[in-house]
Scaffold this motif. Structure first.
Motif, PDB file in Angstrom:
ATOM      1  N   LEU A 208       2.918   6.142  -4.356  1.00 41.14           N
ATOM      2  CA  LEU A 208       3.765   6.957  -5.220  1.00 41.14           C
ATOM      3  C   LEU A 208       3.084   7.292  -6.543  1.00 41.14           C
ATOM      4  N   SER A 209       2.019   6.585  -6.844  1.00 41.57           N
ATOM      5  CA  SER A 209       1.317   6.827  -8.100  1.00 41.57           C
ATOM      6  C   SER A 209      -0.148   7.120  -7.822  1.00 41.57           C
ATOM      7  N   LYS A 210      -0.625   8.261  -8.320  1.00 41.30           N
ATOM      8  CA  LYS A 210      -2.043   8.603  -8.083  1.00 41.30           C
ATOM      9  C   LYS A 210      -2.985   7.544  -8.634  1.00 41.30           C
ATOM     10  N   PRO A 211      -2.838   7.161  -9.921  1.00 43.05           N
ATOM     11  CA  PRO A 211      -3.748   6.142 -10.450  1.00 43.05           C
ATOM     12  C   PRO A 211      -3.698   4.835  -9.652  1.00 43.05           C
ATOM     13  N   LEU A 212      -2.506   4.432  -9.218  1.00 41.17           N
ATOM     14  CA  LEU A 212      -2.411   3.206  -8.420  1.00 41.17           C
ATOM     15  C   LEU A 212      -3.125   3.383  -7.082  1.00 41.17           C
ATOM     16  N   ASN A 213      -2.968   4.560  -6.524  1.00 40.26           N
ATOM     17  CA  ASN A 213      -3.584   4.849  -5.238  1.00 40.26           C
ATOM     18  C   ASN A 213      -5.118   4.807  -5.335  1.00 40.26           C
ATOM     19  N   TRP A 214      -5.638   5.364  -6.436  1.00 42.73           N
ATOM     20  CA  TRP A 214      -7.090   5.311  -6.649  1.00 42.73           C
ATOM     21  C   TRP A 214      -7.560   3.865  -6.775  1.00 42.73           C
ATOM     22  N   MET A 215      -6.767   3.100  -7.515  1.00 38.03           N
ATOM     23  CA  MET A 215      -7.088   1.702  -7.741  1.00 38.03           C
ATOM     24  C   MET A 215      -7.183   0.986  -6.412  1.00 38.03           C
ATOM     25  N   LEU A 216      -6.204   1.316  -5.564  1.00 35.15           N
ATOM     26  CA  LEU A 216      -6.104   0.687  -4.255  1.00 35.15           C
ATOM     27  C   LEU A 216      -7.315   1.030  -3.390  1.00 35.15           C
TER      28      LEU A 216
ATOM     29  N   VAL B  10       7.533  -5.101 -13.195  1.00 40.48           N
ATOM     30  CA  VAL B  10       8.496  -5.569 -12.186  1.00 40.48           C
ATOM     31  C   VAL B  10       9.392  -4.406 -11.773  1.00 40.48           C
ATOM     32  N   LYS B  11       9.899  -3.689 -12.791  1.00 39.63           N
ATOM     33  CA  LYS B  11      10.808  -2.573 -12.514  1.00 39.63           C
ATOM     34  C   LYS B  11      10.072  -1.433 -11.802  1.00 39.63           C
ATOM     35  N   VAL B  12       8.866  -1.130 -12.256  1.00 35.70           N
ATOM     36  CA  VAL B  12       8.104  -0.035 -11.648  1.00 35.70           C
ATOM     37  C   VAL B  12       7.856  -0.327 -10.169  1.00 35.70           C
ATOM     38  N   ILE B  13       7.463  -1.574  -9.885  1.00 38.07           N
ATOM     39  CA  ILE B  13       7.190  -1.931  -8.488  1.00 38.07           C
ATOM     40  C   ILE B  13       8.484  -1.908  -7.664  1.00 38.07           C
ATOM     41  N   GLU B  14       9.560  -2.371  -8.276  1.00 36.71           N
ATOM     42  CA  GLU B  14      10.861  -2.342  -7.596  1.00 36.71           C
ATOM     43  C   GLU B  14      11.199  -0.898  -7.193  1.00 36.71           C
ATOM     44  N   TYR B  15      10.969   0.028  -8.137  1.00 42.71           N
ATOM     45  CA  TYR B  15      11.241   1.445  -7.870  1.00 42.71           C
ATOM     46  C   TYR B  15      10.352   1.960  -6.738  1.00 42.71           C
ATOM     47  N   CYS B  16       9.066   1.638  -6.829  1.00 48.21           N
ATOM     48  CA  CYS B  16       8.112   2.108  -5.809  1.00 48.21           C
ATOM     49  C   CYS B  16       8.500   1.612  -4.420  1.00 48.21           C
ATOM     50  N   GLU B  17       8.810   0.321  -4.321  1.00 51.07           N
ATOM     51  CA  GLU B  17       9.120  -0.251  -3.002  1.00 51.07           C
ATOM     52  C   GLU B  17      10.375   0.384  -2.417  1.00 51.07           C
ATOM     53  N   LYS B  18      11.331   0.688  -3.295  1.00 50.72           N
ATOM     54  CA  LYS B  18      12.576   1.295  -2.819  1.00 50.72           C
ATOM     55  C   LYS B  18      12.345   2.733  -2.347  1.00 50.72           C
ATOM     56  N   HIS B  19      11.531   3.463  -3.110  1.00 48.25           N
ATOM     57  CA  HIS B  19      11.356   4.885  -2.802  1.00 48.25           C
ATOM     58  C   HIS B  19      10.267   5.172  -1.774  1.00 48.25           C
ATOM     59  N   ALA B  20       9.373   4.200  -1.553  1.00 47.61           N
ATOM     60  CA  ALA B  20       8.219   4.457  -0.682  1.00 47.61           C
ATOM     61  C   ALA B  20       8.596   4.900   0.728  1.00 47.61           C
ATOM     62  N   PRO B  21       9.536   4.214   1.404  1.00 46.66           N
ATOM     63  CA  PRO B  21       9.825   4.618   2.789  1.00 46.66           C
ATOM     64  C   PRO B  21      10.232   6.076   2.881  1.00 46.66           C
TER      65      PRO B  21
ATOM     66  N   VAL C 248       0.836  -1.205   0.000  1.00 45.50           N
ATOM     67  CA  VAL C 248       0.000   0.000   0.000  1.00 45.50           C
ATOM     68  C   VAL C 248       0.869   1.253   0.000  1.00 45.50           C
ATOM     69  N   SER C 249       1.931   1.242   0.803  1.00 47.91           N
ATOM     70  CA  SER C 249       2.770   2.452   0.896  1.00 47.91           C
ATOM     71  C   SER C 249       3.476   2.721  -0.442  1.00 47.91           C
ATOM     72  N   ALA C 250       3.862   1.660  -1.148  1.00 49.26           N
ATOM     73  CA  ALA C 250       4.528   1.841  -2.437  1.00 49.26           C
ATOM     74  C   ALA C 250       3.547   2.357  -3.492  1.00 49.26           C
ATOM     75  N   ALA C 251       2.324   1.855  -3.432  1.00 53.46           N
ATOM     76  CA  ALA C 251       1.321   2.260  -4.424  1.00 53.46           C
ATOM     77  C   ALA C 251       1.001   3.747  -4.307  1.00 53.46           C
TER      78      ALA C 251
END
Lengths: 299, 162
Positions: free
Chosen positions: B27-35, B58-69, B22-25
């Motif tokens: 980072l993206s407005k559309p993903l956040n709405w989806m969530l 895969v890469k997008v999620i990798e980026y999100c998880e790294k940058h989310a914290p 959830v925290s990684a999602a």
């Protein structure tokens, strides 16, 4: 979970990259690299030719850190001309390199290719600019709104031409000194000026008073770190500290909405003071040229 | 939104399932709405599809998880420094296959940070290159006719084509 058909992923081509993305990438490039990408393929060239690109993009030569030799300057000028051809006359903002050498003919050529220019930042050196050359160029730039000038002599020529051709002109930055002559020219030819920056330069006290009195639509006046004096030689002049500026302008019938000055005697004020006392009055300094407290005049 | 939800499952355009926290999602407005849709929906079996292929997702999620914290809490300078290094390593990717899709995905998912990073990476690949070198790097065929080519040479006399 049913999987979709894997074949839906087609191989995409960089020629088909979306316009927005290409535009954002190309904006991060310097002018030489930009000229190169404009010749890669027809779809990239279309992005480089699009008017919206040129409205958003600044033709900024100031990021160029090469030494200014005459041949290089002529190369940059020819590159600039070809980019202006590419823009199809849509360029809105042009910033010259501080030390570029440019003559009347090239200046006119550039003006002809950028009739929609709104902001112009002139280089620091004008060895042989003529009144006629400036007049011809400004006649092309009827929509000009903002100008940075670096030289006392050409400032008056530019202001006269602006008065003649540029009805929407509203913003001026002078990195040369504000003399009484410039102040009277300004009041006579550009009385509707809204924004004036004369930061970190020598400002004649009477010129300052004249400008505030005569420019009835002046909204923002930036005199931060400037050296306010009455005479033009250090030995016969009275010097006014920055904090006394509001008092100087107190009795004016009207004040600019925003008056920018320095409250103390900061390091920059000291530099300007020493530079002026040492007779180094004729050097337009690149730092003054780049920086400004007014964001729209920064480089 | 229910606080018990920590990760959601999404589908790539190829139909593969991916988990994103959830925290990684965020980072993206559309993903956040989806969530939010998923969390508020009665029909919990519904898995949203993201129009991004698996390789890219895969890469997008990798980026999100790294940058989310960092994005969610702020971080120290040393973390910022480390993250910068990570970004540089992360962007070492195939230009035609991945970088292209990352740019499209970051644009589509409104991910400012990733979009900036990918645009800068693409721009860096163009810097100081001749026209034909850029064509080679980006696998672009020269589609100008010989007359157009000649015209370009005349219009840009100072530029090196080869």
């Amino acid at each position: 979970m049913n999987k979709k058909n894997k074949s839906s992923e087609e191989i995409r081509d960089w020629r088909d990259m979306s316009f927005d993305v290409l535009m954002r990438i190309f904006m991060a490039l310097n002018l030489v690299d930009f000229a190169a990408v404009s010749m890669v393929c027809s779809s990239w060239r279309d992005v480089c030719r699009d008017p919206s690109f040129w409205i958003a993009n600044t033709l900024d030569l100031s990021k160029w850190k090469h030494p200014p030799t005459p041949t290089l300057s002529s190369k940059i000028v020819s590159l600039l001309s070809s980019l202006l051809n590419l823009s199809n006359g849509q360029a809105h903002c042009l910033i010259f390199q501080f030390q570029i050498y440019i003559d009347n003919r090239d200046f006119f050529k550039i003006a002809q290719r950028s009739p929609n220019l709104k902001r112009l930042v002139l280089p620091g050196w004008f060895p042989d600019f003529t009144k006629k050359g400036i007049d011809l160029a400004l006649e092309q730039w009827k929509g000009l709104e903002s100008l940075t000038i670096t030289n006392t002599y050409i400032a008056t020529l530019f202001l006269e031409a602006i008065g003649k051709y540029c009805p929407n002109f509203s913003e001026l930055k002078l990195t040369c000194h504000l003399t009484l002559n410039i102040a009277t020219t300004l009041a006579k030819h550009v009385p509707k000026l809204k924004v004036l920056s004369v930061q970190s330069v020598r400002v004649n006290k009477n010129a300052l008073v004249h400008v505030v009195k005569k420019l009835k639509q002046l909204e923002i006046l930036n005199v931060t770190h400037s050296f306010i004096v009455t005479g033009n030689r250090p030995d016969n002049t009275e010097i006014y500290p920055q904090h006394s500026i509001p008092t100087l302008l107190k009795n004016m019938p009207r004040q600019p909405t925003t008056l920018m000055y320095c409250n103390g005697f900061c390091d920059r004020c000291q530099d300007v003071f020493i530079g002026n006392m040492m007779h180094k009055w004729r050097d337009p300094k690149e730092q003054i040229w780049c920086e400004d407290e007014i964001p729209s005049l920064q480089i | 939104m229910s606080s018990s939800v920590e990760a959601i499952t999404v589908l790539s355009s190829d139909g593969d399932e991916f988990k994103i926290t959830v925290s990684a999602a965020k980072l993206s407005k559309p993903l956040n709405w989806m969530l939010e849709d998923v969390c508020f929906s009665d029909d919990c079996d519904e898995v949203p599809t993201i129009e991004v292929n698996s390789k890219t997702l895969v890469k997008v999620i990798e980026y999100c998880e790294k940058h989310a914290p960092r994005a969610n809490s702020g971080a120290s300078d040393s973390d910022a420094e480390e993250l910068k290094k990570w970004d540089i390593e992360f962007m070492k990717m195939d230009v035609k296959d991945i970088l292209f899709h990352i740019l499209m995905a970051a644009n589509y998912l409104h991910m400012e940070g990733l979009y900036d990073l990918a645009c800068q990476t693409a721009a860096d690949l163009m810097k100081g290159m001749t026209v034909s070198q850029i064509r080679k790097i980006f696998h672009i065929k020269n589609d100008f006719s010989s007359e157009e080519q000649e015209q370009l040479r005349r219009q840009h006399p100072g530029c090196s084509f080869d």
